[in-house]
Design a protein around this motif. Structure first.
Motif, PDB file in Angstrom:
ATOM      1  N   LYS A   1      36.597  52.655  65.333  1.00 48.98           N
ATOM      2  CA  LYS A   1      36.332  53.119  63.969  1.00 48.98           C
ATOM      3  C   LYS A   1      37.595  53.137  63.128  1.00 48.98           C
ATOM      4  CE  LYS A   1      32.294  55.842  65.139  1.00 48.98           C
ATOM      5  NZ  LYS A   1      31.710  57.176  65.259  1.00 48.98           N
ATOM      6  N   SER A   2      38.743  53.297  63.758  1.00 49.56           N
ATOM      7  CA  SER A   2      39.994  53.346  63.006  1.00 49.56           C
ATOM      8  C   SER A   2      40.644  51.970  62.868  1.00 49.56           C
ATOM      9  CB  SER A   2      40.972  54.309  63.685  1.00 49.56           C
ATOM     10  OG  SER A   2      41.305  53.835  64.974  1.00 49.56           O
ATOM     11  N   HIS A   3      40.039  50.925  63.437  1.00 48.23           N
ATOM     12  CA  HIS A   3      40.568  49.569  63.290  1.00 48.23           C
ATOM     13  C   HIS A   3      40.165  48.995  61.944  1.00 48.23           C
ATOM     14  CE1 HIS A   3      40.492  49.121  67.951  1.00 48.23           C
ATOM     15  NE2 HIS A   3      41.350  50.023  67.540  1.00 48.23           N
ATOM     16  N   LEU A   4      40.941  48.046  61.493  1.00 50.33           N
ATOM     17  CA  LEU A   4      40.663  47.377  60.235  1.00 50.33           C
ATOM     18  C   LEU A   4      39.331  46.654  60.331  1.00 50.33           C
ATOM     19  CD1 LEU A   4      43.543  46.720  58.376  1.00 50.33           C
ATOM     20  CD2 LEU A   4      41.942  44.925  57.989  1.00 50.33           C
ATOM     21  N   GLN A   5      38.386  47.022  59.485  1.00 51.94           N
ATOM     22  CA  GLN A   5      37.051  46.430  59.560  1.00 51.94           C
ATOM     23  C   GLN A   5      36.575  45.857  58.234  1.00 51.94           C
ATOM     24  OE1 GLN A   5      34.294  49.227  61.174  1.00 51.94           O
ATOM     25  NE2 GLN A   5      35.464  49.541  63.030  1.00 51.94           N
ATOM     26  N   LYS A   6      37.087  46.367  57.156  1.00 51.48           N
ATOM     27  CA  LYS A   6      36.607  45.949  55.842  1.00 51.48           C
ATOM     28  C   LYS A   6      37.761  45.370  55.039  1.00 51.48           C
ATOM     29  CE  LYS A   6      33.262  49.725  55.683  1.00 51.48           C
ATOM     30  NZ  LYS A   6      32.842  50.888  54.906  1.00 51.48           N
ATOM     31  N   ILE A   7      37.585  44.147  54.610  1.00 58.17           N
ATOM     32  CA  ILE A   7      38.580  43.496  53.759  1.00 58.17           C
ATOM     33  C   ILE A   7      37.834  42.997  52.529  1.00 58.17           C
ATOM     34  CG2 ILE A   7      40.236  41.610  53.566  1.00 58.17           C
ATOM     35  CD1 ILE A   7      40.570  41.807  56.604  1.00 58.17           C
ATOM     36  N   GLY A   8      38.335  43.359  51.377  1.00 60.29           N
ATOM     37  CA  GLY A   8      37.673  42.955  50.139  1.00 60.29           C
ATOM     38  C   GLY A   8      38.659  42.362  49.153  1.00 60.29           C
ATOM     39  N   LEU A   9      38.141  41.546  48.246  1.00 62.08           N
ATOM     40  CA  LEU A   9      38.965  40.894  47.238  1.00 62.08           C
ATOM     41  C   LEU A   9      38.191  40.873  45.923  1.00 62.08           C
ATOM     42  CD1 LEU A   9      41.458  39.035  46.474  1.00 62.08           C
ATOM     43  CD2 LEU A   9      39.915  37.144  46.981  1.00 62.08           C
ATOM     44  N   VAL A  10      38.872  41.296  44.843  1.00 62.57           N
ATOM     45  CA  VAL A  10      38.292  41.230  43.500  1.00 62.57           C
ATOM     46  C   VAL A  10      39.345  40.651  42.569  1.00 62.57           C
ATOM     47  CG1 VAL A  10      37.457  42.590  41.538  1.00 62.57           C
ATOM     48  CG2 VAL A  10      36.719  43.170  43.840  1.00 62.57           C
ATOM     49  N   ARG A  11      38.952  39.596  41.874  1.00 67.98           N
ATOM     50  CA  ARG A  11      39.838  38.998  40.869  1.00 67.98           C
ATOM     51  C   ARG A  11      39.486  39.603  39.504  1.00 67.98           C
ATOM     52  NH1 ARG A  11      42.385  34.185  42.638  1.00 67.98           N
ATOM     53  NH2 ARG A  11      42.708  33.614  40.474  1.00 67.98           N
ATOM     54  N   PHE A  12      40.510  39.745  38.660  1.00 70.34           N
ATOM     55  CA  PHE A  12      40.257  40.322  37.338  1.00 70.34           C
ATOM     56  C   PHE A  12      41.347  39.882  36.362  1.00 70.34           C
ATOM     57  CE2 PHE A  12      43.021  43.268  39.457  1.00 70.34           C
ATOM     58  CZ  PHE A  12      43.851  43.782  38.475  1.00 70.34           C
ATOM     59  N   ASN A  13      41.058  40.114  35.094  1.00 76.51           N
ATOM     60  CA  ASN A  13      42.010  39.826  34.024  1.00 76.51           C
ATOM     61  C   ASN A  13      42.468  41.157  33.443  1.00 76.51           C
ATOM     62  OD1 ASN A  13      43.494  38.914  31.892  1.00 76.51           O
ATOM     63  ND2 ASN A  13      41.801  37.898  30.840  1.00 76.51           N
ATOM     64  N   PRO A  14      43.730  41.556  33.674  1.00 77.53           N
ATOM     65  CA  PRO A  14      44.170  42.862  33.169  1.00 77.53           C
ATOM     66  C   PRO A  14      44.400  42.883  31.661  1.00 77.53           C
ATOM     67  CG  PRO A  14      45.990  41.767  34.248  1.00 77.53           C
ATOM     68  CD  PRO A  14      44.782  40.895  34.429  1.00 77.53           C
ATOM     69  N   PHE A  15      44.547  41.719  31.062  1.00 75.50           N
ATOM     70  CA  PHE A  15      44.831  41.638  29.635  1.00 75.50           C
ATOM     71  C   PHE A  15      43.649  40.979  28.934  1.00 75.50           C
ATOM     72  CE2 PHE A  15      48.781  41.011  32.066  1.00 75.50           C
ATOM     73  CZ  PHE A  15      49.349  42.239  31.810  1.00 75.50           C
ATOM     74  N   GLU A  16      43.008  41.717  28.074  1.00 81.59           N
ATOM     75  CA  GLU A  16      41.773  41.275  27.434  1.00 81.59           C
ATOM     76  C   GLU A  16      41.962  40.000  26.600  1.00 81.59           C
ATOM     77  OE1 GLU A  16      38.708  42.926  27.509  1.00 81.59           O
ATOM     78  OE2 GLU A  16      39.504  44.272  29.025  1.00 81.59           O
ATOM     79  N   ARG A  17      43.065  39.892  25.884  1.00 83.68           N
ATOM     80  CA  ARG A  17      43.215  38.838  24.891  1.00 83.68           C
ATOM     81  C   ARG A  17      43.670  37.499  25.470  1.00 83.68           C
ATOM     82  NH1 ARG A  17      46.900  42.115  21.164  1.00 83.68           N
ATOM     83  NH2 ARG A  17      46.137  44.008  22.087  1.00 83.68           N
ATOM     84  N   SER A  18      44.441  37.517  26.528  1.00 81.34           N
ATOM     85  CA  SER A  18      44.994  36.254  27.021  1.00 81.34           C
ATOM     86  C   SER A  18      44.916  36.195  28.541  1.00 81.34           C
ATOM     87  CB  SER A  18      46.453  36.109  26.573  1.00 81.34           C
ATOM     88  OG  SER A  18      47.226  37.137  27.178  1.00 81.34           O
ATOM     89  N   GLY A  19      45.116  34.980  29.042  1.00 80.43           N
ATOM     90  CA  GLY A  19      45.154  34.804  30.486  1.00 80.43           C
ATOM     91  C   GLY A  19      43.777  34.620  31.088  1.00 80.43           C
ATOM     92  N   SER A  20      43.790  34.550  32.393  1.00 84.04           N
ATOM     93  CA  SER A  20      42.522  34.388  33.114  1.00 84.04           C
ATOM     94  C   SER A  20      42.526  35.340  34.307  1.00 84.04           C
ATOM     95  CB  SER A  20      42.365  32.935  33.569  1.00 84.04           C
ATOM     96  OG  SER A  20      43.412  32.599  34.459  1.00 84.04           O
ATOM     97  N   ASP A  21      41.613  35.109  35.233  1.00 83.85           N
ATOM     98  CA  ASP A  21      41.484  35.995  36.386  1.00 83.85           C
ATOM     99  C   ASP A  21      42.514  35.659  37.460  1.00 83.85           C
ATOM    100  OD1 ASP A  21      39.425  37.159  35.100  1.00 83.85           O
ATOM    101  OD2 ASP A  21      37.844  36.283  36.327  1.00 83.85           O
ATOM    102  N   GLN A  22      43.794  35.730  37.115  1.00 81.74           N
ATOM    103  CA  GLN A  22      44.833  35.435  38.097  1.00 81.74           C
ATOM    104  C   GLN A  22      45.280  36.686  38.842  1.00 81.74           C
ATOM    105  OE1 GLN A  22      47.844  33.420  35.831  1.00 81.74           O
ATOM    106  NE2 GLN A  22      46.855  31.426  36.137  1.00 81.74           N
ATOM    107  N   SER A  23      44.967  37.841  38.321  1.00 89.70           N
ATOM    108  CA  SER A  23      45.298  39.090  39.001  1.00 89.70           C
ATOM    109  C   SER A  23      44.175  39.417  39.981  1.00 89.70           C
ATOM    110  CB  SER A  23      45.464  40.227  38.002  1.00 89.70           C
ATOM    111  OG  SER A  23      46.505  39.931  37.112  1.00 89.70           O
ATOM    112  N   PHE A  24      44.508  40.130  41.047  1.00 95.85           N
ATOM    113  CA  PHE A  24      43.487  40.457  42.039  1.00 95.85           C
ATOM    114  C   PHE A  24      43.868  41.717  42.806  1.00 95.85           C
ATOM    115  CE2 PHE A  24      46.409  37.452  43.882  1.00 95.85           C
ATOM    116  CZ  PHE A  24      46.683  37.942  45.137  1.00 95.85           C
ATOM    117  N   VAL A  25      42.862  42.287  43.442  1.00 96.50           N
ATOM    118  CA  VAL A  25      43.016  43.489  44.258  1.00 96.50           C
ATOM    119  C   VAL A  25      42.465  43.164  45.646  1.00 96.50           C
ATOM    120  CG1 VAL A  25      42.354  45.912  44.543  1.00 96.50           C
ATOM    121  CG2 VAL A  25      42.694  44.992  42.266  1.00 96.50           C
TER     122      VAL A  25
END
Length: 146
Positions: free
Chosen positions: A72-96
């Motif tokens: 239960k304490s081992h790494l079991q869940k890995i997730g990735l979400v891409r997003f754009n932190p700046f509304e006006r410019s850029g694309s979804d190059q940032s991620f979590v």
């Protein structure tokens, strides 16, 4: 009529002889495999082996439950979400990225891409909540996805 009766008796004797030899051969194979001369000894041996197997199964079950609890304490869940932190410019190059165990404990890595460079932030997570800092919407999404 008498010939039918004799034929039936001969057939019956042949059938019983075959059954007898089959049982005899089975008995001798059983005795030769177990090196026992008595059916009682063979049954006792089987019962002893069964008891030994049950004890071994109990030990294996206990170890398995311990391993399941530890996992239960081992790494079991890995997730990735891409997003754009700046509304006006850029694309979804940032991620979590999240690295969590079964109870949503672990860390979140937040990579924010800007014109000046790449910024990396980490947060500790306990039970799906930020331990020291509150989680952003993207970080909450990545926990839900993982």
């Amino acid at each position: 009529m008498l010939s039918y009766a004799i034929f039936f008796i001969i057939f019956w004797l042949i059938f019983l002889t075959l059954v007898f030899f089959k049982l005899r051969n089975h008995y001798y194979r059983l005795i030769s495999r177990t090196k026992k001369t008595n059916l009682d000894d063979i049954l006792d041996l089987i019962l002893q082996q069964n008891k030994k197997n049950q004890l071994e199964i109990e030990v294996i079950k206990k170890k398995l439950l311990e391993e399941i609890d530890n996992s239960k304490s081992h790494l079991q869940k890995i997730g990735l979400v891409r997003f754009n932190p700046f509304e006006r410019s850029g694309s979804d190059q940032s991620f979590v990225i999240s690295f969590l165990d079964q109870e949503n404990n672990g860390i979140i890595l937040n990579f924010i891409y800007t014109k000046e460079g790449l910024r990396v932030y980490t947060k500790k997570v306990e039970k799906g909540k930020g331990k020291e800092y509150p989680l952003t919407e993207e970080e909450k999404k990545v926990i839900e996805k993982s």
